[in-house]
Design an enzyme around this catalytic site. Structure first.
Site, PDB file in Angstrom:
ATOM      1  N   HIS A   6      -2.514   5.259   6.651  1.00  0.00           N
ATOM      2  CA  HIS A   6      -1.147   5.738   6.763  1.00  0.00           C
ATOM      3  C   HIS A   6      -1.108   7.199   6.329  1.00  0.00           C
ATOM      4  O   HIS A   6      -1.883   7.611   5.460  1.00  0.00           O
ATOM      5  CB  HIS A   6      -0.224   4.963   5.824  1.00  0.00           C
ATOM      6  CG  HIS A   6      -0.181   3.492   6.046  1.00  0.00           C
ATOM      7  ND1 HIS A   6       0.188   2.928   7.235  1.00  0.00           N
ATOM      8  CD2 HIS A   6      -0.451   2.449   5.220  1.00  0.00           C
ATOM      9  CE1 HIS A   6       0.160   1.605   7.132  1.00  0.00           C
ATOM     10  NE2 HIS A   6      -0.235   1.288   5.920  1.00  0.00           N
TER      11      HIS A   6
ATOM     12  N   CYS B 260       0.830  -1.209   0.000  1.00  0.00           N
ATOM     13  CA  CYS B 260       0.000   0.000   0.000  1.00  0.00           C
ATOM     14  C   CYS B 260       0.861   1.254   0.000  1.00  0.00           C
ATOM     15  O   CYS B 260       0.605   2.201  -0.731  1.00  0.00           O
ATOM     16  CB  CYS B 260      -0.929  -0.001   1.202  1.00  0.00           C
ATOM     17  SG  CYS B 260      -0.138  -0.415   2.758  1.00  0.00           S
TER      18      CYS B 260
HETATM   19  N1  LIG Z   1      -4.004  -5.225   5.263  1.00  0.00           N
HETATM   20  C1  LIG Z   1      -3.419  -4.293   4.574  1.00  0.00           C
HETATM   21  O1  LIG Z   1      -3.613  -3.137   4.854  1.00  0.00           O
HETATM   22  C2  LIG Z   1      -2.540  -4.644   3.383  1.00  0.00           C
HETATM   23  C3  LIG Z   1      -2.234  -3.643   2.466  1.00  0.00           C
HETATM   24  C4  LIG Z   1      -1.468  -3.956   1.340  1.00  0.00           C
HETATM   25  C5  LIG Z   1      -0.957  -5.237   1.173  1.00  0.00           C
HETATM   26  N2  LIG Z   1      -1.252  -6.174   2.116  1.00  0.00           N
HETATM   27  C6  LIG Z   1      -0.684  -7.502   1.874  1.00  0.00           C
HETATM   28  O2  LIG Z   1      -1.744  -8.334   1.434  1.00  0.00           O
HETATM   29  C7  LIG Z   1      -1.514  -9.669   1.887  1.00  0.00           C
HETATM   30  C8  LIG Z   1      -2.722 -10.136   2.661  1.00  0.00           C
HETATM   31  O3  LIG Z   1      -2.868  -9.303   3.812  1.00  0.00           O
HETATM   32  P1  LIG Z   1      -4.274  -9.145   4.536  1.00  0.00           P
HETATM   33  O4  LIG Z   1      -4.135  -7.948   5.428  1.00  0.00           O
HETATM   34  O5  LIG Z   1      -5.380  -9.182   3.568  1.00  0.00           O
HETATM   35  O6  LIG Z   1      -4.290 -10.433   5.439  1.00  0.00           O
HETATM   36  P2  LIG Z   1      -5.509 -11.029   6.285  1.00  0.00           P
HETATM   37  O7  LIG Z   1      -4.914 -11.685   7.439  1.00  0.00           O
HETATM   38  O8  LIG Z   1      -6.571  -9.990   6.482  1.00  0.00           O
HETATM   39  O9  LIG Z   1      -6.125 -12.130   5.294  1.00  0.00           O
HETATM   40  C9  LIG Z   1      -5.415 -13.265   4.918  1.00  0.00           C
HETATM   41  C10 LIG Z   1      -6.404 -14.328   4.455  1.00  0.00           C
HETATM   42  O10 LIG Z   1      -5.685 -15.456   4.029  1.00  0.00           O
HETATM   43  C11 LIG Z   1      -6.216 -16.617   4.610  1.00  0.00           C
HETATM   44  N3  LIG Z   1      -5.149 -17.598   4.723  1.00  0.00           N
HETATM   45  C12 LIG Z   1      -4.228 -17.761   5.673  1.00  0.00           C
HETATM   46  N4  LIG Z   1      -3.395 -18.770   5.374  1.00  0.00           N
HETATM   47  C13 LIG Z   1      -3.811 -19.247   4.174  1.00  0.00           C
HETATM   48  C14 LIG Z   1      -3.369 -20.288   3.328  1.00  0.00           C
HETATM   49  N5  LIG Z   1      -2.325 -21.042   3.651  1.00  0.00           N
HETATM   50  N6  LIG Z   1      -4.027 -20.481   2.168  1.00  0.00           N
HETATM   51  C15 LIG Z   1      -5.080 -19.716   1.821  1.00  0.00           C
HETATM   52  N7  LIG Z   1      -5.562 -18.730   2.598  1.00  0.00           N
HETATM   53  C16 LIG Z   1      -4.921 -18.503   3.762  1.00  0.00           C
HETATM   54  C17 LIG Z   1      -6.801 -16.181   5.918  1.00  0.00           C
HETATM   55  O11 LIG Z   1      -7.839 -17.046   6.333  1.00  0.00           O
HETATM   56  C18 LIG Z   1      -7.351 -14.816   5.515  1.00  0.00           C
HETATM   57  O12 LIG Z   1      -8.617 -14.957   4.938  1.00  0.00           O
HETATM   58  C19 LIG Z   1      -0.207  -9.639   2.673  1.00  0.00           C
HETATM   59  O13 LIG Z   1       0.846  -9.903   1.799  1.00  0.00           O
HETATM   60  C20 LIG Z   1      -0.130  -8.184   3.093  1.00  0.00           C
HETATM   61  O14 LIG Z   1       1.184  -7.763   3.353  1.00  0.00           O
HETATM   62  C21 LIG Z   1      -2.046  -5.912   3.177  1.00  0.00           C
END
Ligand SMILES: NC(=O)c1ccc[n+]([C@@H]2O[C@H](COP(=O)([O-])OP(=O)(O)OC[C@H]3O[C@@H](n4cnc5c(N)ncnc54)[C@H](O)[C@@H]3O)[C@@H](O)[C@H]2O)c1
Ligand SMILES: NC(=O)c1ccc[n+]([C@@H]2O[C@H](COP(=O)([O-])OP(=O)(O)OC[C@H]3O[C@@H](n4cnc5c(N)ncnc54)[C@H](O)[C@@H]3O)[C@@H](O)[C@H]2O)c1
Ligand SMILES: NC(=O)c1ccc[n+]([C@@H]2O[C@H](COP(=O)([O-])OP(=O)(O)OC[C@H]3O[C@@H](n4cnc5c(N)ncnc54)[C@H](O)[C@@H]3O)[C@@H](O)[C@H]2O)c1
Ligand SMILES: NC(=O)c1ccc[n+]([C@@H]2O[C@H](COP(=O)([O-])OP(=O)(O)OC[C@H]3O[C@@H](n4cnc5c(N)ncnc54)[C@H](O)[C@@H]3O)[C@@H](O)[C@H]2O)c1
Lengths: 337, 337, 337, 337
Positions: free
Chosen positions: A220, A140
């Site tokens: 942020h 992000c």
């Molecule tokens: N949250 C943010 O603000 C944000 C912003 C930009 C990028 N990201 C990136 O996006 C990615 C996801 O982050 P998020 O915040 O959405 O995470 P999150 O924890 O909200 O969601 C992750 C999801 O993946 C599932 N999961 C966990 N292990 C798994 C597996 N082995 N196989 C399939 N599904 C599985 C979980 O059940 C959950 O639904 C990360 O790389 C993070 O760095 C997050």
């Protein structure tokens, strides 16, 4: 109709799924997640085919009375392209699955850059992802910085970039994360990983980033200085930004002093989840001092990467030019309006 | 078609306007506000006729390029009923305007009880408001308590009520309010005003309320004890609550540990602004100890009074019975589904 | 001179060490900790003999240039009594060490009650710990409740106790803990463990506790209702409390609205670390309604158990009567003055 | 013995009083305040003569049973020099009183620069204040920046300074201030007033400051970039800073990640109120990139100006040279040790 599977249905995955659903040229092949919590309920309410990523297969979902279509492998089979939105580091572990099925995949910014051939930002380097097998949509913060640096670089040249990233401690539903009452340099060492991450998009940009973590959950905030290679006046820069569809200049008149009112505004406007897909730059903060540009921008961590994921799908599939894709994505979601 | 004017288009006013717009038997006559900020923009985007409540008339709006239809008096003329959602205490000052035009009005919980003939909660005393000139919809906390006490009183009798109200320090966009890092008994004296306020709805209920203010912005949380006059078992109480359309029993399975995940859930579900119109009772917390019922409930301060305002409009206009109105409101908004 | 060893030199351990040092009849035999961080520096500045509890012995301390006297076993050898202030659950693991050396030990409230023969509160059951081998000083919240219930029970009888514990999310230096912006029923199920824990001190008291966690770090706040067996008037209760050396009635005149000003007051007064060893009851909140007593009290989680640990040392050593010990501890620390 | 009167006994005033009391060559002539709250109690416990600044004279203090010696005029008569630590803007209103009595006075950073002949920082411009009638000790943030820039300027020359100030929303006892859950650019316009304020100390320094407000109460944190006129390596800069008595380089080994642990450390060390008089620079953050220095520092808003006020007293009285005064102040308080 591109069939897009979403592996990982959390903060990012559920938004990407809804964004894909809104596109005229894509459909959601299905979504995989690990546990039958409220987000599983939401997936089914939306009509998404649900796949289990749980270690013990369909069992936890069946116990909760939620129907699943299969496991992650089954989802990959149904997909032309997979968006992997699993937690940081899990994406890299999943890569073998996508390779086994010879299915291209998009990873998120939590993965290391070397998980994919290209670190992607639609504005900066869409074409690099055309036909790629593995693409990483940058984080992000890096997305927010890339969108801003691209037009500055093209128009004025960029000599040096210095950014302080005042980061929210956790997403609104991350109840286990802190800090509660502190401001943490994070990391203490300089630069933070954000600078090098921007360089995966612009390899030759000189940039120093300093990160902090504070007790807020909404967005942020970047305090930014760019030393340009020329000295445009501030109104030129303002006009330049105004032309960018994923930069939004917050006019003083709206009375928006921070992320609280900003998200209230987008929620009032009826956006899904009150999402802010654009960088929000406070117009009043735009300042030039010689060749030095200064500004504040707010980045909605949960939302700005969402249109980028959609564009990455089209780039991989070579289904549209950069301009066509960005416009189609914006229009389908309501970005920039 | 009842023409409903909204005087005061802030946190409550804008929600009531949208709720009125959603009803089959009402329309928004117009909305009045004081300053041309982002909420004025939202009003116009929605197509609401905008009236100025500013001291210097239309000027500030015209300066901002926003068209207004007139002042508050003009709005009242266009309205069959006015919902006054101005800040605490301003409603009472406005009462003369409504009297002058002989237009019935609904006030909010920030006003003293004597501003109106009846302190209103649809579940508890809808009929008292039929044909009234002035009605006060009780505050978010009192609304939440009234909805809960009504069925308990009818079914088991209520001997004593003890509530600790852990209140959010401010709404999400209230950037000037604290505390940042403290838990404040507020007021320190016992009972807080909430107990006597509940007694404006149930004059004969014995109730002691203790208020605190904490550094969170999402919802109020009630820790509640009701000594009943009989000793139902906990499943009876659970069934009783399950039958109430404005009480929602949060099942353990959803994994919702607080207001953050709860609002994420309703946002995911596509509710406008992620609003939670219902009392949310943690099913797992429901406990009977002899005649003592204990539970936790979360109250979305910005939302729970919204359906009550809609019902109050129908009561004043004698346009529907209690059951008809509640059902129509719920259906139009999506309450309880 | 009783030689007291402190195993675990964190939030509680360092305070107990300083409190022991202040006693005329005790001295600190040494302190053990795991890592050479700022607290190790403080230990040495204080002149405490430092022992390593690290898995790899003295190495991490030597690498940091900090001299250590040996390991935990060596510390136990030097001690007549050990105060174990290691993290929850580690105390129980350490018990074998104390048994091996036949050295009595005091555990903290993070351990299960069965780690020791007696769950201790000086005001409530000092005598039960005389000559015991293992004593557990109950947690900060249970200590706060026991001090309050003891005089009520003795004077009026207690029929039922209902407490809502609004707990700080973490200690001031716990930068990894949340929630940032939420109010969490914690646990959601009722009662929380605090009620049963109070019953380890008063086995026959009827009590229901409901716990919440909020984003503040300074103190816990209790919203309390006690149904008494008689109906004293409120001034009687006030006088009763005023006589208790570890209850402090906050007069309205001081203008103290919460934990921030309260800790500012004790810091201004020169107390070490601004510690508040006493329960702080807002005088203005004291209310009687029939036989029902209501009040708010603030509990400084890091401090209130400290004098109790000191008294527990004397009880185990049979070195003073309850009255003597409490008075000596209070005088040496400045409790109640 | 210099007789120092303190007008305004709040956050800053009470600390300055205690610091004056600790000096061998000064004594506290008395302190004036407006209300008989807990701080009045503290003043009397310390043995300070108390004067009333209340509009209705001694009455509120007498009603509370607190003896006062007179009003502000009486205090000025008893003083050789007055430190005015009243709220922002009140100092300027008080100036006439000091002029009427021909008594020199020291104002705080909340006043405009033109309230005094010199804007003071002991390290940067002690000599300018020798013999002055009115001196303004610059604000906590400006003090922190001045201490850092002075040695850099003297040794390497300073070409440009860019600072992001991540400011605490309020002091720990400011329960009415926010934000609760937001990060606010404050002011939104760039530069914030801090840059020009630094220029009252270093008129010819090029500096741009960007301010933000976050929901924490403990300290301000500066993210800092200084473009030097030469290119020292980072160890030279480290050594330069290590020689400054009011800069403290936080070694990585201590494990201090933010203000929470930092204040815990100084509280553990027994400092009054846990005060941190020095700028705390994270050693690990010190970075040179060409001529660009980057670092993070924490500033304890309530404490860093305290030794500066003491030095300003000596400068005005021409009672010591800069080096003598700074050393005497440091020694008496324990600054830098
Ligand atoms: N949250 C943010 O603000 C944000 C912003 C930009 C990028 N990201 C990136 O996006 C990615 C996801 O982050 P998020 O915040 O959405 O995470 P999150 O924890 O909200 O969601 C992750 C999801 O993946 C599932 N999961 C966990 N292990 C798994 C597996 N082995 N196989 C399939 N599904 C599985 C979980 O059940 C959950 O639904 C990360 O790389 C993070 O760095 C997050
Ligand atoms: N915010 C809540 O969570 C909440 C919950 C329940 C009840 N209430 C009650 O609802 C009422 C409104 O509160 P709110 O939070 O919506 O306030 P708000 O400050 O968000 O909005 C008030 C609106 O009234 C306008 N206004 C101010 N003075 C006016 C005047 N003289 N004439 C016309 N408009 C004027 C303002 O411009 C603003 O649009 C209060 O009585 C409050 O106690 C609020
Ligand atoms: N923090 C509070 O507010 C509070 C209040 C009342 C009771 N307690 C209880 O006191 C106990 C200690 O809590 P704390 O908050 O002081 O913890 P802490 O984490 O602040 O300190 C624990 C200390 O123990 C050391 N340690 C860890 N493992 C060890 C081992 N195996 N051997 C020796 N030392 C070891 C750590 O280095 C640290 O110095 C817990 O039972 C807790 O529940 C804490
Ligand atoms: N609080 C900080 O962190 C901080 C840091 C640096 C500088 N300052 C500056 O120091 C000054 C004082 O700030 P503070 O935070 O100590 O304020 P404060 O509100 O804590 O204390 C002000 C004191 O002045 C008294 N007072 C009010 N009006 C008075 C009057 N007319 N005459 C005499 N006394 C009066 C009040 O009773 C109170 O005791 C301000 O200029 C502020 O900008 C504050």
């Amino acid at each position: 109709m591109l069939r897009v599977g979403i592996n990982g249905f959390g903060t990012i995955g559920k938004r990407v799924a809804d964004a894909v659903r809104a596109q005229p040229d894509m459909r959601v092949a299905g979504v995989a997640k690990r546990s039958p919590n409220y987000e599983a309920e939401v997936a089914l309410d939306r009509g998404y085919a649900l796949y289990s990523a749980a270690d013990d297969g369909a069992t936890p979902f069946e116990d909760a009375g939620l129907p699943v279509e299969g496991g992650v492998h089954d989802l990959v089979v149904e997909s032309d392209i997979v968006v992997d939105a699993t937690p940081s580091g899990v994406g890299a572990q999943n890569k073998g699955i996508y390779e086994a099925h010879d299915t291209p995949a998009i990873f998120q910014g939590g993965e290391d850059a070397d998980v994919a051939e290209v670190s992607f930002n639609a504005r900066a380097n869409y074409d690099d992802a055309i036909g790629a097998d593995f693409v990483r949509v940058v984080s992000c913060n890096t997305t927010g910085l890339s969108r801003l640096l691209a037009p500055l670089k093209e128009n004025y040249g960029v000599e040096n970039v210095r950014v302080t990233l005042v980061r929210r401690g956790g997403d609104p539903s991350d109840t286990g994360r802190g800090p509660i009452n502190d401001t943490l340099p994070d990391p203490i060492a300089i630069p933070s990983h954000h600078g090098p991450d921007v360089q995966t998009v612009f390899p030759d940009v000189r940039i120093t980033t300093m990160g902090l973590k504070v007790p807020s959950t909404l967005m942020h905030t970047h305090s930014l200085n760019v030393t340009l290679e020329s000295e445009p006046d501030v109104d030129e820069v303002r006009d330049l930004f105004a032309d960018e569809s994923r930069l939004f200049l917050l006019p003083e008149r709206l009375g928006i002093d921070g992320a609280g009112k900003l998200k209230e505004y987008t929620s009032d406007a009826g956006r899904p989840r009150g999402d802010v897909w654009e960088n929000c730059i406070w117009d009043e903060s735009l300042t030039m001092d010689g060749a030095d540009l200064y500004l504040f921008q707010a980045i909605h961590q949960e939302a700005d990467v969402v249109p980028e994921n959609v564009d990455a799908v089209r780039a991989i599939a070579d289904a549209a030019t950069k301009e066509e894709s960005v416009e189609r994505t914006n229009e389908a979601l309501g970005v920039g309006s």
